[in-house]
Design a protein around this motif. Structure first.
Motif, PDB file in Angstrom:
ATOM      1  N   LYS A 274       0.740  -1.206  -0.332  1.00  0.00           N
ATOM      2  CA  LYS A 274       0.043  -0.516   0.036  1.00  0.00           C
ATOM      3  C   LYS A 274       0.828   1.365   0.146  1.00  0.00           C
ATOM      4  N   SER A 275       1.720   0.821   0.871  1.00  0.00           N
ATOM      5  CA  SER A 275       2.960   2.525   1.125  1.00  0.00           C
ATOM      6  C   SER A 275       3.432   2.755  -0.676  1.00  0.00           C
ATOM      7  N   THR A 276       3.679   2.040  -1.113  1.00  0.00           N
ATOM      8  CA  THR A 276       4.941   1.413  -2.706  1.00  0.00           C
ATOM      9  C   THR A 276       4.570   2.699  -3.098  1.00  0.00           C
ATOM     10  N   THR A 277       4.770   3.993  -3.645  1.00  0.00           N
ATOM     11  CA  THR A 277       4.521   4.682  -5.125  1.00  0.00           C
ATOM     12  C   THR A 277       5.529   5.011  -5.713  1.00  0.00           C
ATOM     13  N   VAL A 278       4.809   5.376  -7.203  1.00  0.00           N
ATOM     14  CA  VAL A 278       5.747   4.968  -8.505  1.00  0.00           C
ATOM     15  C   VAL A 278       4.259   6.690  -8.815  1.00  0.00           C
ATOM     16  N   ALA A 279       5.308   7.494  -9.104  1.00  0.00           N
ATOM     17  CA  ALA A 279       4.721   8.544  -9.627  1.00  0.00           C
ATOM     18  C   ALA A 279       4.907   8.687 -11.707  1.00  0.00           C
ATOM     19  N   ILE A 280       3.532   9.044 -12.238  1.00  0.00           N
ATOM     20  CA  ILE A 280       3.926   9.123 -13.277  1.00  0.00           C
ATOM     21  C   ILE A 280       3.335  11.000 -14.134  1.00  0.00           C
ATOM     22  N   PHE A 281       4.202  10.832 -14.420  1.00  0.00           N
ATOM     23  CA  PHE A 281       4.007  11.962 -15.395  1.00  0.00           C
ATOM     24  C   PHE A 281       3.466  11.877 -16.831  1.00  0.00           C
ATOM     25  N   MET A 282       2.316  12.712 -17.671  1.00  0.00           N
ATOM     26  CA  MET A 282       2.527  13.079 -19.111  1.00  0.00           C
ATOM     27  C   MET A 282       2.196  14.784 -19.027  1.00  0.00           C
ATOM     28  N   GLY A 283       2.429  14.392 -20.531  1.00  0.00           N
ATOM     29  CA  GLY A 283       2.388  16.104 -21.145  1.00  0.00           C
ATOM     30  C   GLY A 283       0.942  16.594 -21.499  1.00  0.00           C
ATOM     31  N   SER A 284       0.416  15.819 -21.655  1.00  0.00           N
ATOM     32  CA  SER A 284      -0.649  15.580 -21.596  1.00  0.00           C
ATOM     33  C   SER A 284      -1.943  14.922 -21.418  1.00  0.00           C
ATOM     34  N   PRO A 285      -3.228  15.213 -21.412  1.00  0.00           N
ATOM     35  CA  PRO A 285      -4.499  14.239 -21.110  1.00  0.00           C
ATOM     36  C   PRO A 285      -4.362  12.995 -21.831  1.00  0.00           C
ATOM     37  N   LYS A 286      -3.973  13.411 -23.466  1.00  0.00           N
ATOM     38  CA  LYS A 286      -4.270  12.884 -24.690  1.00  0.00           C
ATOM     39  C   LYS A 286      -3.147  11.173 -24.081  1.00  0.00           C
ATOM     40  N   HIS A 290      -1.808   5.102 -22.808  1.00  0.00           N
ATOM     41  CA  HIS A 290      -0.735   5.141 -22.320  1.00  0.00           C
ATOM     42  C   HIS A 290      -0.056   4.720 -20.664  1.00  0.00           C
ATOM     43  N   CYS A 291      -0.389   5.823 -20.192  1.00  0.00           N
ATOM     44  CA  CYS A 291      -0.224   6.257 -18.583  1.00  0.00           C
ATOM     45  C   CYS A 291      -1.226   4.894 -18.114  1.00  0.00           C
ATOM     46  N   ASN A 292      -2.379   4.709 -18.170  1.00  0.00           N
ATOM     47  CA  ASN A 292      -3.052   3.985 -17.336  1.00  0.00           C
ATOM     48  C   ASN A 292      -2.386   2.960 -17.779  1.00  0.00           C
ATOM     49  N   SER A 293      -2.034   2.234 -19.059  1.00  0.00           N
ATOM     50  CA  SER A 293      -1.736   0.719 -19.270  1.00  0.00           C
ATOM     51  C   SER A 293      -0.235   0.584 -18.214  1.00  0.00           C
ATOM     52  N   ILE A 294       0.900   1.656 -17.950  1.00  0.00           N
ATOM     53  CA  ILE A 294       1.685   1.089 -16.927  1.00  0.00           C
ATOM     54  C   ILE A 294       1.401   1.224 -16.048  1.00  0.00           C
ATOM     55  N   ASN A 328      11.729   6.883 -19.146  1.00  0.00           N
ATOM     56  CA  ASN A 328      11.074   7.514 -19.826  1.00  0.00           C
ATOM     57  C   ASN A 328      10.195   6.458 -20.626  1.00  0.00           C
ATOM     58  N   CYS A 329       8.965   6.515 -20.978  1.00  0.00           N
ATOM     59  CA  CYS A 329       8.391   5.892 -21.149  1.00  0.00           C
ATOM     60  C   CYS A 329       7.318   6.640 -22.541  1.00  0.00           C
ATOM     61  N   PRO A 330       7.825   7.030 -23.108  1.00  0.00           N
ATOM     62  CA  PRO A 330       7.459   7.970 -24.743  1.00  0.00           C
ATOM     63  C   PRO A 330       5.899   7.128 -24.883  1.00  0.00           C
ATOM     64  N   PRO A 331       4.634   7.912 -25.379  1.00  0.00           N
ATOM     65  CA  PRO A 331       3.965   7.277 -26.471  1.00  0.00           C
ATOM     66  C   PRO A 331       3.959   7.189 -27.607  1.00  0.00           C
ATOM     67  N   PRO A 332       4.143   6.820 -28.092  1.00  0.00           N
ATOM     68  CA  PRO A 332       4.786   6.812 -30.093  1.00  0.00           C
ATOM     69  C   PRO A 332       3.563   7.419 -30.477  1.00  0.00           C
ATOM     70  N   SER A 333       3.695   8.163 -31.726  1.00  0.00           N
ATOM     71  CA  SER A 333       2.920   8.577 -31.842  1.00  0.00           C
ATOM     72  C   SER A 333       3.256   8.528 -33.343  1.00  0.00           C
ATOM     73  N   PRO A 359       4.857  -0.058 -22.079  1.00  0.00           N
ATOM     74  CA  PRO A 359       4.882   0.550 -20.442  1.00  0.00           C
ATOM     75  C   PRO A 359       4.221  -1.048 -19.707  1.00  0.00           C
ATOM     76  N   GLN A 360       4.279  -2.094 -20.081  1.00  0.00           N
ATOM     77  CA  GLN A 360       4.887  -2.934 -19.034  1.00  0.00           C
ATOM     78  C   GLN A 360       6.665  -3.446 -18.448  1.00  0.00           C
ATOM     79  N   ALA A 361       7.403  -3.022 -19.335  1.00  0.00           N
ATOM     80  CA  ALA A 361       8.362  -3.143 -19.045  1.00  0.00           C
ATOM     81  C   ALA A 361       8.735  -1.476 -18.089  1.00  0.00           C
TER      82      ALA A 361
END
Length: 400
Positions: A274-286, A290-294, A328-333, A359-361
């Motif tokens: 419960k106490s272990t946390t990873v912060a995921i930052f995204m450039g925009s809500p778009k 991708h971030c939900n997959s991580i 880094n895990c950039p969402p490819p466009s 994302p899984q990696a």
């Protein structure tokens, strides 16, 4: 049926006695959920295949509690077991299994019967990886040791399932993994798990090979601070030449201590997750999908996540402003895929963030970093490795 003191949430009626061991009874039950049985622990402690036997008041309750904590730890990290839940102080619901008559012994340190059988090996020799031995359950012949060849040639059959070399491979891998998870759990209390015995069964309703039977203080050697003189397990009872009331009192205190300590470990494992946390930052809500997959992959490994919307150029910028590891895990466009990846790979001097495209990696890499300090995450990763092996073995067996 249940009483007001019991933890079960449904009524059941007791069926026939399925089997009776030295320290427990197993009953069939009739209830709305099929495929289960009731394990009733006894206040009995034995050694030498029952040649030495005493009643220790309260042992059944302590055995039930210890087993529940051990199985909770294993279930929580993804090991399939027969344990379902505690019914009351000495009763447990479990999935009904055809038991495989093999005792799997996993050793980290050479002691006891191993050094008696292997003259020349000094007590304290450390096995890395753990040493695995198998013994055929046969009280009349003092549970003879079976080598891998004997086990394969025996062609044991449990229910409708034959114990093939494929299933033996799987149980070997499961045995070592179970030991290492419990070893890691006990280390959080500065207790060394020296060796451990377990049994497997074929689950009657699914035909899966699962960890079955009971894991309690009769199942292992544990030495607080790695000191044999401080042992808290059944070996204390085995070593007694005569047994006094004071001896039984000390034994009960040992078993109570183990039950309490392992209960705290089980809860600690859940708290660590419960106490272990990873912060995921995204450039925009778009980038949300991708971030939900991580996030989903992190959750599978017992790692919580928080999501944040920030700005572009995230990885290098964050890496330049923190001492924490950055991935880094950039969402490819379709339009900027190559540029997006190169912007993460080609960093100014002084920056050191990793780049992963899947994302899984990315989730796996973050969990591996956290596992260095978090035993619960470490255990989930260890079980994931085991499952990868089991899946490959199963796929290969199906081809044949």
């Amino acid at each position: 049926s249940c009483t007001k003191h019991e933890v079960c949430d449904e009524a059941f009626t007791l069926g026939k006695l399925s089997c009776e061991g030295k320290t427990k009874l197993v009953y069939d039950i009739n209830s709305t959920t099929p495929g289960r049985c009731l394990i009733v622990s006894k206040d009995t402690i034995t050694a030498g295949n029952g040649a030495k036997k005493n009643i220790m008041e309260g042992k059944a309750e302590m055995s039930t509690s210890t087993n529940a904590s051990a199985m909770q730890i294993l279930n929580d990290v993804g090991i399939k077991t027969s344990f379902i839940k505690v019914v009351n102080k000495n009763r447990t619901f479990a999935w009904k299994c055809h038991m495989i008559p093999i005792e799997w012994v996993i050793r980290r340190v050479a002691t006891g019967s191993f050094i008696r059988r292997n003259v020349g090996v000094k007590e304290g020799y450390r096995f890395a990886p753990p040493k695995l031995e198998t013994f055929f359950k046969d009280d009349e012949n003092d549970d003879p040791q079976w080598g891998r060849e004997v086990l394969e040639e025996a062609k044991l059959k449990c229910g409708d399932i034959e114990i093939t070399s494929h299933l033996i491979d799987m149980m070997e891998k499961m045995s070592v993994t179970i030991f290492e998870v419990m070893e890691k759990a006990w280390q959080t209390k500065d207790v060394s798990l020296i060796d451990m015995k377990i049994e497997f069964g074929i689950r009657c309703d699914t035909n899966e090979v699962i960890l079955a039977d009971v894991i309690d203080n009769d199942s292992w050697r544990i030495w607080p601070s790695g000191d044999k003189r401080l042992m808290k397990d059944k070996q204390v009872y085995r070593n007694l030449k005569t047994i006094t009331n004071n001896d039984m009192k000390n034994l009960k205190e040992n078993y109570s201590w183990v039950s309490e300590q392992l209960g705290e470990v089980a809860e600690s494992f859940r708290d660590q997750t419960k106490s272990t946390t990873v912060a995921i930052f995204m450039g925009s809500p778009k980038d949300m999908a991708h971030c939900n997959s991580i996030k989903a992959s992190c959750s599978d490994l017992g790692v919580n996540c928080t999501l944040h919307v920030s700005s572009n150029g995230l990885g290098p910028v964050i890496s330049g402003n923190t001492v924490l590891p950055v991935i880094n895990c950039p969402p490819p466009s379709p339009q900027w895929c190559t540029a997006d990846i190169w912007s993460s790979l080609r960093l100014p001097s002084g920056l050191g963030c990793a780049t992963l495209l899947d994302p899984q990696a990315a989730a796996l890499c973050s969990a591996q970093i956290l596992a260095q300090r978090n035993p619960a995450v470490w255990a989930r990763l260890r079980v994931k490795q085991m499952k990868n092996f089991l899946d490959l073995k199963q796929s290969n067996a199906e081809l044949k």
